[in-house]
Design a protein around this motif. Sequence first.
Motif, PDB file in Angstrom:
ATOM      1  N   LYS A   9       1.035  -1.194   0.266  1.00 57.75           N
ATOM      2  CA  LYS A   9       0.037   0.037  -0.178  1.00 57.75           C
ATOM      3  C   LYS A   9       1.039   1.317  -0.025  1.00 57.75           C
ATOM      4  O   LYS A   9       1.762   1.337   0.934  1.00 57.75           O
ATOM      5  N   SER A  10       0.713   2.274  -0.921  1.00 57.46           N
ATOM      6  CA  SER A  10       1.509   3.372  -1.140  1.00 57.46           C
ATOM      7  C   SER A  10       0.570   4.298  -1.135  1.00 57.46           C
ATOM      8  O   SER A  10      -0.567   4.258  -1.887  1.00 57.46           O
ATOM      9  N   TYR A  11       1.041   5.742  -0.774  1.00 47.82           N
ATOM     10  CA  TYR A  11       0.386   6.938  -0.983  1.00 47.82           C
ATOM     11  C   TYR A  11       1.234   7.917  -1.881  1.00 47.82           C
ATOM     12  O   TYR A  11       2.541   7.997  -1.215  1.00 47.82           O
ATOM     13  N   ARG A  44      -7.710  -0.636   6.843  1.00 45.04           N
ATOM     14  CA  ARG A  44      -8.602  -0.064   5.935  1.00 45.04           C
ATOM     15  C   ARG A  44      -8.405  -0.912   4.466  1.00 45.04           C
ATOM     16  O   ARG A  44      -9.202  -1.142   3.810  1.00 45.04           O
ATOM     17  N   GLY A  48     -11.239  -3.249   2.945  1.00 43.26           N
ATOM     18  CA  GLY A  48     -11.634  -2.973   1.465  1.00 43.26           C
ATOM     19  C   GLY A  48     -11.759  -1.731   1.338  1.00 43.26           C
ATOM     20  O   GLY A  48     -12.636  -1.064   0.403  1.00 43.26           O
ATOM     21  N   ILE A  49     -11.532  -0.660   2.235  1.00 40.03           N
ATOM     22  CA  ILE A  49     -11.716   0.847   2.012  1.00 40.03           C
ATOM     23  C   ILE A  49     -10.741   1.549   1.255  1.00 40.03           C
ATOM     24  O   ILE A  49     -11.274   2.659   0.535  1.00 40.03           O
ATOM     25  N   PRO A  51      -7.614   1.261  -1.821  1.00 39.13           N
ATOM     26  CA  PRO A  51      -7.196   0.489  -2.991  1.00 39.13           C
ATOM     27  C   PRO A  51      -5.569  -0.085  -2.450  1.00 39.13           C
ATOM     28  O   PRO A  51      -5.124   0.691  -1.764  1.00 39.13           O
TER      29      PRO A  51
ATOM     30  N   GLU B 242     -15.963   7.116   4.056  1.00 42.10           N
ATOM     31  CA  GLU B 242     -15.016   6.108   3.203  1.00 42.10           C
ATOM     32  C   GLU B 242     -15.611   4.465   3.781  1.00 42.10           C
ATOM     33  O   GLU B 242     -15.085   3.891   2.713  1.00 42.10           O
ATOM     34  N   LYS B 245     -16.958   1.815   1.164  1.00 45.21           N
ATOM     35  CA  LYS B 245     -16.430   0.814   0.513  1.00 45.21           C
ATOM     36  C   LYS B 245     -16.249  -0.400   1.208  1.00 45.21           C
ATOM     37  O   LYS B 245     -16.000  -1.503   0.733  1.00 45.21           O
ATOM     38  N   ASN B 246     -16.688  -0.334   2.513  1.00 48.52           N
ATOM     39  CA  ASN B 246     -16.717  -1.641   3.078  1.00 48.52           C
ATOM     40  C   ASN B 246     -17.924  -2.138   3.274  1.00 48.52           C
ATOM     41  O   ASN B 246     -18.510  -3.186   3.833  1.00 48.52           O
ATOM     42  N   TYR B 355     -13.917   1.056  -6.150  1.00 49.84           N
ATOM     43  CA  TYR B 355     -13.054   0.528  -4.913  1.00 49.84           C
ATOM     44  C   TYR B 355     -11.524   1.004  -5.379  1.00 49.84           C
ATOM     45  O   TYR B 355     -10.836   1.225  -4.642  1.00 49.84           O
ATOM     46  N   ALA B 356     -11.470   1.440  -6.761  1.00 53.60           N
ATOM     47  CA  ALA B 356     -10.179   2.108  -6.894  1.00 53.60           C
ATOM     48  C   ALA B 356      -9.859   3.519  -6.597  1.00 53.60           C
ATOM     49  O   ALA B 356      -8.745   3.966  -6.757  1.00 53.60           O
TER      50      ALA B 356
END
Lengths: 209, 358
Positions: A9-11, A44, A48-49, A51, B242, B245-246, B355-356
Amino acid sequence: MLKVQNFTKSYSGQKIIATDDLLIPDGIHWVRGVNGSGKSTFFRSVAGIVPYEGHISWNGIDQKAHPIDYRLKVNMSEAEPLYPQFLSGYDILSFITKAKQGTRAQLLDLAGRFDTPAYWKNPCGTYSSGMLKKVAIISAFLGNPELIILDEPLITIDVRSVGVVYELVKEFYEEKGVNFLLSSHQDFIFENLPILHSYQVENQTIFKV
Amino acid sequence: MNRILYLTIVREYYRQNAIFIFVVLMFAIGFLSGREHMAIINQALHVPFVLGCIFLIWVLYAVKVTLFTARFLSQRSSEFLYHIRLFPPRKRIWAFMNLQFWLIQLSFTYSVLMLGIGVVEKTWGAVLAIVLINTGLVVAGAWVYEYRIKRPNSRQDVVRKYFSLNLTTPQFLFYPRHLLTQQTVLLLITKAFSAFVLMGVCYLYPTDDYDIRLISLGCLLAAFSQSVILQNLHFFERMYFEIYKNMPVSGLHWFLNYLLTLAVILFPEAVVLARNFPAGLSPADGLIQFFFLLSVTVMLLHYQVFVAGNNESGFQVVFFSGLTLAILVMFKIPVWAFSCAGLMAAYLVLKRRFYAVE
């Protein structure tokens, strides 16, 4: 069992947390890490909140391939919930109950344990941080989840509510076989919760302690 | 004390309810002519049942403003107002009556008009009833505020006891409510602009031999004028929801939800179109044009939220796609077919990108 594979996971191109292969068995688990270590980002991602790259599956249900089935099984309560001031806790919980295929009886039972019916029809703008937190915690128990992620469930709530959280986690685990991923900066009272493993989030990865 | 109550409660009430009052005035002035108002008032002054119906509307409005104040007083930011209790009762109650008077101005102003006509017509019974109902509404409001101010933290119990309804805000109204309460100025400006554009193109029809394309261009401009509102929807959901998305719900659910949300947001445009639609065009044309307006707005939303995201260059794409669409309209593309295709494209974008987005 939660299976995390080739996960990154990256930002903005900066890696926050990554792991090649992580298996978290059924049970209650404590995920630890200092502020900003990436615990919440990991949670998160599992919920699934946000990507991410890689694959996360719960009991063989892949989050990306079966988004709805997966989200029926995995619930989450955020560490610092934020809701619109003009909506009531009841509005928000009613929506989540419906989405998670829970029942009104279940909602009333959970809300009653935290004494939220005393205020839940008032706008969220009138709530204290503890009152907001209780709404978020209740939302994580709605429906028929198999994995509940509670990010910092013990902060901001009063002592009595902390007891209710312990009680609920224990009850859902022992009676319904629900599994938990918990994070807390405070030590959990181990005699109250049968915590199976601890995981550490550190140096942009997560590992079993 | 009067000034504090005015600045904190009255101003906030009118700020938060600007759209509500705008819509009421639009219906009152837009749908009913002055002659029709006079006919209604004359009926009310002579027929007790009609007068009773009008009183019922005033009472409901008074309940609305009273609940607003009670809710306002329960907020943490309003706690300092409880110091009002330290004032002498007579002064306090007078201030509350004054507060209620300012809050019910919408119905009171209409009652003044009725009173004036009632005096001219010499319908003294109706005039007395109007004076009494207004006095009653002011006194009742003051009584509620006095009760409330004497009992901090008790509002919930009182309200629950009498209004323990299980009504919830449907999800598709979350964002319209946010706009109404938190983004009032943005909403007003956007609606004023799009209403101006739509009325403008409608008023052009009697001046020359225009075909349906002119209305289509107006709808296109009205749809693109919503782009800041659509961008804010993205920020609203990122900030507060947010957790969406869940939620284990299908892409179709989210799509229909957005469609309903936008249909609610575009309701004022629908009223403007219905009221001013050129006489030479059929009602079916009107429906197709509103469908076009809605579908372009839906497409824009899906592009801005699920493709452009926080990327500011997205506005360039929005601008050039608007120009392209305008040219297509001039070349007489069937707007209903384009609308159907556009909705389908929007749904596919949502399904692929929901979801992206972060």
